[in-house]
Design a protein around this motif. Structure first.
Motif, PDB file in Angstrom:
ATOM      1  N   ALA A   1      11.917 -21.933   0.366  1.00 61.24           N
ATOM      2  CA  ALA A   1      11.049 -21.589   1.478  1.00 61.24           C
ATOM      3  C   ALA A   1      10.275 -20.420   1.087  1.00 61.24           C
ATOM      4  CB  ALA A   1      12.097 -20.968   2.786  1.00 61.24           C
ATOM      5  N   ARG A   2       9.086 -20.248   1.674  1.00 59.73           N
ATOM      6  CA  ARG A   2       8.046 -19.227   1.435  1.00 59.73           C
ATOM      7  C   ARG A   2       7.809 -18.512   2.600  1.00 59.73           C
ATOM      8  NH1 ARG A   2       2.800 -21.986  -1.027  1.00 59.73           N
ATOM      9  NH2 ARG A   2       2.270 -19.948  -1.829  1.00 59.73           N
ATOM     10  N   ILE A   3       8.063 -17.111   2.696  1.00 58.62           N
ATOM     11  CA  ILE A   3       7.835 -16.216   3.579  1.00 58.62           C
ATOM     12  C   ILE A   3       6.801 -15.357   3.372  1.00 58.62           C
ATOM     13  CG2 ILE A   3       8.988 -14.574   5.249  1.00 58.62           C
ATOM     14  CD1 ILE A   3      11.692 -15.944   4.390  1.00 58.62           C
ATOM     15  N   PHE A   4       5.647 -15.411   4.365  1.00 57.80           N
ATOM     16  CA  PHE A   4       4.658 -14.230   4.128  1.00 57.80           C
ATOM     17  C   PHE A   4       4.614 -13.132   5.009  1.00 57.80           C
ATOM     18  CE2 PHE A   4       3.305 -18.656   2.991  1.00 57.80           C
ATOM     19  CZ  PHE A   4       2.955 -18.565   1.720  1.00 57.80           C
TER      20      PHE A   4
ATOM     21  N   ASP B   1       8.128  -3.550   2.220  1.00 58.14           N
ATOM     22  CA  ASP B   1       9.301  -3.613   1.367  1.00 58.14           C
ATOM     23  C   ASP B   1      10.504  -3.673   1.840  1.00 58.14           C
ATOM     24  OD1 ASP B   1       7.229  -3.053  -0.627  1.00 58.14           O
ATOM     25  OD2 ASP B   1       7.682  -0.576  -0.845  1.00 58.14           O
ATOM     26  N   ALA B   2      10.468  -2.886   3.170  1.00 49.79           N
ATOM     27  CA  ALA B   2      11.778  -3.039   3.961  1.00 49.79           C
ATOM     28  C   ALA B   2      12.079  -4.464   4.624  1.00 49.79           C
ATOM     29  CB  ALA B   2      11.634  -2.107   5.117  1.00 49.79           C
ATOM     30  N   LEU B   3      11.005  -5.291   5.026  1.00 55.08           N
ATOM     31  CA  LEU B   3      11.311  -6.533   5.342  1.00 55.08           C
ATOM     32  C   LEU B   3      11.557  -7.555   3.814  1.00 55.08           C
ATOM     33  CD1 LEU B   3       8.094  -6.874   7.527  1.00 55.08           C
ATOM     34  CD2 LEU B   3      10.649  -7.126   8.484  1.00 55.08           C
ATOM     35  N   ALA B   4      11.067  -7.284   2.777  1.00 55.50           N
ATOM     36  CA  ALA B   4      11.352  -7.899   1.440  1.00 55.50           C
ATOM     37  C   ALA B   4      13.042  -7.718   1.322  1.00 55.50           C
ATOM     38  CB  ALA B   4      10.466  -7.629   0.526  1.00 55.50           C
TER      39      ALA B   4
ATOM     40  N   ARG C   1      19.681 -12.006   2.824  1.00 56.10           N
ATOM     41  CA  ARG C   1      19.905 -13.484   3.337  1.00 56.10           C
ATOM     42  C   ARG C   1      19.427 -14.659   2.280  1.00 56.10           C
ATOM     43  NH1 ARG C   1      20.202 -14.436   9.189  1.00 56.10           N
ATOM     44  NH2 ARG C   1      20.943 -12.445   9.903  1.00 56.10           N
ATOM     45  N   ARG C   2      19.068 -14.171   0.962  1.00 61.70           N
ATOM     46  CA  ARG C   2      18.709 -15.066   0.193  1.00 61.70           C
ATOM     47  C   ARG C   2      17.275 -15.439   0.209  1.00 61.70           C
ATOM     48  NH1 ARG C   2      24.227 -17.836  -2.325  1.00 61.70           N
ATOM     49  NH2 ARG C   2      25.306 -15.720  -2.741  1.00 61.70           N
ATOM     50  N   LEU C   3      16.494 -15.042   0.989  1.00 61.65           N
ATOM     51  CA  LEU C   3      15.137 -15.513   1.422  1.00 61.65           C
ATOM     52  C   LEU C   3      14.135 -14.538   0.778  1.00 61.65           C
ATOM     53  CD1 LEU C   3      15.575 -15.765   5.321  1.00 61.65           C
ATOM     54  CD2 LEU C   3      15.481 -17.667   3.523  1.00 61.65           C
TER      55      LEU C   3
ATOM     56  N   ASP D   1      17.144 -13.901  11.663  1.00 64.61           N
ATOM     57  CA  ASP D   1      17.666 -15.140  12.518  1.00 64.61           C
ATOM     58  C   ASP D   1      16.537 -15.947  12.893  1.00 64.61           C
ATOM     59  OD1 ASP D   1      20.500 -14.777  12.099  1.00 64.61           O
ATOM     60  OD2 ASP D   1      20.639 -13.892  14.256  1.00 64.61           O
ATOM     61  N   ARG D   2      15.455 -15.099  13.643  1.00 64.24           N
ATOM     62  CA  ARG D   2      14.360 -15.999  14.059  1.00 64.24           C
ATOM     63  C   ARG D   2      13.419 -16.416  12.909  1.00 64.24           C
ATOM     64  NH1 ARG D   2      14.149 -18.402  17.928  1.00 64.24           N
ATOM     65  NH2 ARG D   2      12.084 -17.822  18.800  1.00 64.24           N
ATOM     66  N   VAL D   3      13.604 -15.809  11.902  1.00 62.57           N
ATOM     67  CA  VAL D   3      12.917 -16.366  10.452  1.00 62.57           C
ATOM     68  C   VAL D   3      13.425 -17.635  10.105  1.00 62.57           C
ATOM     69  CG1 VAL D   3      12.663 -15.885   8.209  1.00 62.57           C
ATOM     70  CG2 VAL D   3      11.913 -14.127   9.721  1.00 62.57           C
TER      71      VAL D   3
END
Length: 209
Positions: free
Chosen positions: A7-10, A20-23, A29-31, A123-125
């Motif tokens: 998966a790619r999350i931008f 940084d916090a989001l990353a 969750r291994r994302l 969860d929403r991601v």
């Protein structure tokens, strides 16, 4: 929840601390994610793409940023033919909630109000990635059906159209002024090329085209 290791999350937010916090949160969750400090930087990135994303992806997008706003970026994404492949989750402050809600009505996946619940956001991601995977699978299936259709001869298409209309071989033969045996041969070839075993399967496949 289905795992999507490719998966790619931008992340598009002008605040480096938020990115940084989001990353870090996503890594729990291994994302994996890729951050951009502005909508313009992300627009530059997608301008380099030569095709739609080939793996499940989603976009976490801040509503308010210097320069091009998150809402303006979203409006641009809506014009792209592959936009449905990349669900958008808005990150909004309290004052931006009505704007974010309106964006959801126009196709955004969701919005999360700052400060957001870490677990609820991830969860929403993951749900957005599942939706992205489903859209990708449907688009691939549609392309495959179209490729199979393109392999049919004109006569095979004629037979196919009458078969899915429910006509028995004898009436197909009468309409096309050919023998029943010829209809059977064309019908068999249509089924083989379309990868189906019955007229019902064929009709269902054509609904994807």
């Amino acid at each position: 929840m289905t795992q999507h290791p490719d998966a790619r999350i931008f992340l598009v937010d002008d605040d480096a601390g938020v990115r940084d916090a989001l990353a870090w949160l996503l890594r729990t969750r291994r994302l994996l994610s890729e951050g951009f400090d502005s909508a313009d930087a992300f627009l530059t990135e997608i301008a380099r793409w030569h095709a739609e994303p080939g793996t499940p992806c989603c976009l976490l997008l801040d509503v308010r940023m210097p320069g091009t706003s998150g809402l303006a970026l979203f409006e641009h994404l809506l014009t792209l033919p592959w936009q449905a492949v990349m669900p958008v989750i808005f990150l909004s402050g309290h004052a931006d909630v009505p704007t974010a809600v309106d964006a959801v009505k126009r196709g955004a996946f969701d919005f999360c109000e700052k400060p957001f619940s870490d677990n609820a956001l991830v969860d929403r991601v993951e749900q957005a990635l599942n939706q992205s995977a489903q859209v990708l699978a449907a688009r691939r299936a549609q392309r495959e059906v179209q490729q199979r259709l393109n392999s049919l001869t004109e006569r095979e298409r004629d037979v196919m159209n009458l078969v899915i209309a429910g006509l028995p071989n004898k009436l197909v033969a009468d309409q096309l002024n050919i023998s029943v045996r010829t209809v059977e041969v064309h019908r068999s070839r249509v089924f083989d090329k379309m990868g189906v075993k019955s007229a019902v399967e064929l009709a269902n496949a054509l609904r994807q085209a």
